[in-house]
Design an enzyme around this catalytic site. Structure first.
Site, PDB file in Angstrom:
ATOM      1  N   GLU A 156      81.530  31.787  81.380  1.00 53.20           N
ATOM      2  CA  GLU A 156      80.705  31.442  82.533  1.00 53.20           C
ATOM      3  C   GLU A 156      81.520  31.689  83.794  1.00 53.20           C
ATOM      4  O   GLU A 156      82.681  31.296  83.884  1.00 53.20           O
ATOM      5  CB  GLU A 156      80.293  29.969  82.468  1.00 53.20           C
ATOM      6  N   ASN A 200      75.707  31.540  87.407  1.00 53.10           N
ATOM      7  CA  ASN A 200      74.812  30.506  87.921  1.00 53.10           C
ATOM      8  C   ASN A 200      73.955  31.039  89.061  1.00 53.10           C
ATOM      9  O   ASN A 200      74.430  31.804  89.909  1.00 53.10           O
ATOM     10  CB  ASN A 200      75.627  29.316  88.420  1.00 53.10           C
ATOM     11  N   GLU A 234      72.148  31.347  84.569  1.00 48.34           N
ATOM     12  CA  GLU A 234      72.032  29.911  84.321  1.00 48.34           C
ATOM     13  C   GLU A 234      71.267  29.231  85.454  1.00 48.34           C
ATOM     14  O   GLU A 234      71.630  29.353  86.625  1.00 48.34           O
ATOM     15  CB  GLU A 234      73.421  29.280  84.165  1.00 48.34           C
ATOM     16  N   ASP A 258      70.598  25.183  82.376  1.00 47.93           N
ATOM     17  CA  ASP A 258      71.875  24.481  82.492  1.00 47.93           C
ATOM     18  C   ASP A 258      71.647  22.977  82.670  1.00 47.93           C
ATOM     19  O   ASP A 258      70.573  22.543  83.116  1.00 47.93           O
ATOM     20  CB  ASP A 258      72.643  25.041  83.694  1.00 47.93           C
ATOM     21  N   GLU A 264      78.366  21.588  76.647  1.00 43.80           N
ATOM     22  CA  GLU A 264      79.348  21.586  77.729  1.00 43.80           C
ATOM     23  C   GLU A 264      80.174  20.300  77.693  1.00 43.80           C
ATOM     24  O   GLU A 264      79.733  19.273  77.186  1.00 43.80           O
ATOM     25  CB  GLU A 264      78.645  21.683  79.084  1.00 43.80           C
TER      26      GLU A 264
END
Length: 242
Positions: A14, A73, A105, A135, A192
């Protein structure tokens, strides 16, 4: 890095933003991202991030193989117009990059705030071949009713769901139900904030696909990510249990 629980291989990561100010030093993302959202700068920052991430991804795939992928993101503001679709259309054409190696995301709060507009843009991005991830799932009020209306490929379980995994049987049962339902919907699950080996083993037993967290790695530079790609499979750091 994102670690595949089935084999310990790292092929995904990420992209995170960090800012070292010339006089303020390191500024927290919670601060500068929030401010840039308010004054509109996030759109320019996002455009820069897309270009930089894809340029890096092209290089990484040339050096380490075509299984390497990145998650980026996306700001809620970027989903208010079709500009993001135009940007990725151009970048994909310019680089010749396979769209399935890019994962966008979206926070669950963004989905709830404007389901109609967000859904429209997400379907357009999906039509380009990009992968869509929700997310922070579990930190708000999103439900599978929302997910069923969106082109979701990946569900990211928020750290709040993982923290009590070892001591709360109800949480374990709930996570099992979420992961099983995602399996039936052909949605990958990423956990996560995983911090110890016991959580890793429990998530593996529950059928979780990928993990991110300090048990494997803190946020690292691209250079250090390349070292991980070279030294496979990924193993626990010596201080993982401390």
């Amino acid at each position: 890095p994102k670690v595949n629980l089935s084999n310990g291989i790292v092929e995904r990561a990420e992209v995170l933003m960090r800012w070292e100010h010339s006089s303020l030093g390191w500024v927290s993302p919670e601060e500068f991202i929030s401010l840039s959202e308010l004054d509109g700068q996030i759109e320019k920052i996002g455009t820069w991030l897309f270009k930089k991430s894809i340029a890096d991804l092209v290089t990484l795939r040339k050096q380490y193989g075509d299984k390497v992928s990145l998650a980026i993101n996306v700001s809620p503001r970027q989903l208010q117009t079709s500009q993001i679709v135009e940007e990725f259309t151009y970048l994909l054409q310019e680089t010749g990059l396979s769209p399935e190696c890019i994962e966008l995301e979206i926070t669950e709060g963004c989905v709830i705030d404007d389901l109609e507009q967000t859904g429209k843009i997400l379907w357009e991005l999906k039509d380009l071949g990009l992968r869509i991830a929700i997310d922070d799932f579990g930190s708000g009020y999103a439900s599978f009713a929302y997910l069923s209306k969106l082109p979701v490929d990946v569900l990211k379980l928020d750290k709040v769901l993982i923290d009590d995994l070892e001591t709360n049987n109800d949480m374990t049962d709930m996570l099992k139900s979420i992961i099983d339902l995602c399996g039936r919907m052909r949605i990958e699950v990423v956990a996560e904030g995983v911090e110890n080996e016991r959580q890793v083993n429990m998530l593996k037993e529950l059928g979780c696909h990928y993990i991110q967290g300090y048990v494997y790695s803190r946020p690292i530079t691209r250079e250090n990510f390349e070292k991980i790609l070279i030294n496979q499979p990924f193993i626990y750091p010596k201080d993982a249990h401390q």
